[in-house]
Design a protein around this motif. Structure first.
Motif, mmCIF file in Angstrom:
data_model
loop_
_atom_site.group_PDB
_atom_site.id
_atom_site.type_symbol
_atom_site.label_atom_id
_atom_site.label_comp_id
_atom_site.label_asym_id
_atom_site.label_seq_id
_atom_site.Cartn_x
_atom_site.Cartn_y
_atom_site.Cartn_z
ATOM 1 N N GLU A 87 0.833 -1.206 0.000
ATOM 2 C CA GLU A 87 0.000 0.000 0.000
ATOM 3 C C GLU A 87 0.867 1.256 0.000
ATOM 4 O OE1 GLU A 87 -3.899 -1.647 2.509
ATOM 5 O OE2 GLU A 87 -2.385 -0.382 3.484
ATOM 6 N N GLN A 168 -4.723 -12.546 -2.198
ATOM 7 C CA GLN A 168 -4.801 -11.812 -0.940
ATOM 8 C C GLN A 168 -4.488 -10.337 -1.131
ATOM 9 O OE1 GLN A 168 -2.154 -14.115 1.475
ATOM 10 N NE2 GLN A 168 -3.569 -15.832 1.599
ATOM 11 N N ARG A 170 -4.965 -8.725 -4.015
ATOM 12 C CA ARG A 170 -6.041 -8.165 -4.826
ATOM 13 C C ARG A 170 -7.314 -7.912 -4.033
ATOM 14 N NH1 ARG A 170 -5.854 -11.919 -10.329
ATOM 15 N NH2 ARG A 170 -4.081 -10.859 -11.358
ATOM 16 N N HIS A 171 -7.561 -8.766 -3.044
ATOM 17 C CA HIS A 171 -8.865 -8.719 -2.367
ATOM 18 C C HIS A 171 -8.778 -8.554 -0.854
ATOM 19 C CE1 HIS A 171 -10.423 -9.879 -6.246
ATOM 20 N NE2 HIS A 171 -9.687 -10.967 -6.236
ATOM 21 N N SER A 173 -7.260 -5.882 0.805
ATOM 22 C CA SER A 173 -6.932 -4.518 1.206
ATOM 23 C C SER A 173 -7.858 -3.557 0.480
ATOM 24 C CB SER A 173 -5.469 -4.187 0.856
ATOM 25 O OG SER A 173 -5.263 -2.792 0.764
ATOM 26 N N GLU A 174 -8.565 -2.735 1.233
ATOM 27 C CA GLU A 174 -9.453 -1.757 0.602
ATOM 28 C C GLU A 174 -8.670 -0.780 -0.262
ATOM 29 O OE1 GLU A 174 -11.776 0.165 3.559
ATOM 30 O OE2 GLU A 174 -12.843 -1.649 4.177
ATOM 31 N N LEU A 176 -5.753 -1.310 -1.883
ATOM 32 C CA LEU A 176 -5.312 -1.942 -3.128
ATOM 33 C C LEU A 176 -6.491 -2.272 -4.034
ATOM 34 C CD1 LEU A 176 -2.491 -4.293 -1.784
ATOM 35 C CD2 LEU A 176 -2.311 -1.940 -2.611
ATOM 36 N N GLU A 177 -7.582 -2.730 -3.436
ATOM 37 C CA GLU A 177 -8.776 -3.033 -4.237
ATOM 38 C C GLU A 177 -9.238 -1.806 -5.005
ATOM 39 O OE1 GLU A 177 -12.141 -5.229 -2.784
ATOM 40 O OE2 GLU A 177 -10.920 -6.161 -1.214
ATOM 41 N N GLN A 178 -9.249 -0.653 -4.348
ATOM 42 C CA GLN A 178 -9.713 0.572 -5.014
ATOM 43 C C GLN A 178 -8.760 0.978 -6.131
ATOM 44 O OE1 GLN A 178 -12.793 2.042 -4.264
ATOM 45 N NE2 GLN A 178 -12.295 2.887 -6.280
ATOM 46 N N ILE A 180 -6.938 -1.011 -7.882
ATOM 47 C CA ILE A 180 -7.160 -1.959 -8.971
ATOM 48 C C ILE A 180 -8.428 -1.599 -9.741
ATOM 49 C CG2 ILE A 180 -7.731 -4.370 -9.501
ATOM 50 C CD1 ILE A 180 -5.877 -5.127 -7.110
ATOM 51 N N LEU A 181 -9.499 -1.300 -9.015
ATOM 52 C CA LEU A 181 -10.761 -0.928 -9.651
ATOM 53 C C LEU A 181 -10.615 0.334 -10.495
ATOM 54 C CD1 LEU A 181 -13.323 -1.628 -6.786
ATOM 55 C CD2 LEU A 181 -13.146 -2.842 -8.959
#
Length: 207
Positions: A87, A168, A170-171, A173-174, A176-178, A180-181
């Motif tokens: 992050e 883990q 990819r999904h 951490s809020e 990292l998820e954001q 990626i999105l």
């Protein structure tokens, strides 16, 4: 900022030079580059790799000072400190590519398989924390025909563990998820061959 696919290609080309034994001689000890990095850094890729002494990311990818943000832990497992490190680099340096770099003949994976099959010796509480993070990825393999083929089991277990760490990040951490999105981060898996020096990338498409 280097786009993720461009960063990935840069790693691929660097690994090709490493395999050929023709590294860029100026990348590792350039004094001007060292002076330039005193004030700031802009690593173009984040590498979450295994601590194994045979898999130094900067050498494997033929990169120099300031090129890679490297996090190393036995078994390339993902724990809160590793997530936080990823992050940090992704947000502070705007680094767009994360590579989970595992390798053939991984000792942490082998120790986990030994534990699951009853062949392992007693391990310390701290080592068990690593084994316990590898376990969910490899335990299901023992319920398949791979249980009768130790060599293939070990190979598939390494790959399964890499993919688990990718998932883990990819999904799990809020932050990292954001990223990626928003199309600002790509997380991929890769496996280094101790025998050939080659890195094989996989799961390179955005989730």
């Amino acid at each position: 900022m280097i786009p993720a696919q461009q960063a990935l290609q840069r790693l691929i080309e660097g690994n090709r030079r490493f395999v050929k034994g023709a590294p860029s001689s100026s990348r590792h000890s350039d004094q001007a580059r060292r002076a330039e990095l005193v004030a700031d850094q802009k690593p173009f890729a984040i590498i979450l790799g295994c601590s194994d002494s045979r898999v130094p990311a900067e050498l494997v990818f033929d990169q120099g000072l300031g090129d890679l943000f490297v996090i190393r832990v036995a078994g390339n497992v993902v724990a809160p400190s590793q997530v936080g490190s990823v992050e940090f680099a992704a947000e502070w340096f705007d680094t767009r590519l994360v590579v989970v770099l595992g390798h053939t003949c991984c000792g942490a994976v082998a120790a986990t398989l030994d534990e699951l099959t009853g062949r392992g010796a007693h391990v310390s509480r701290n080592l068990r924390s690593i084994v316990d993070r590898v376990r969910p990825a490899v335990e299901p393999l023992l319920e398949t025909e791979l249980a009768n083929n130790p060599k293939l089991l070990a190979e598939r277990a390494v790959r399964a563990n890499i993919r688990a760490s990718v998932g883990q990040l990819r999904h799990g951490s809020e932050v990292l998820e954001q990223l990626i999105l928003d199309g600002k981060l790509l997380v991929v898996g890769a496996e280094y061959s101790l025998a050939t020096g080659m890195v094989e990338f996989f799961d390179t498409a955005a989730p």
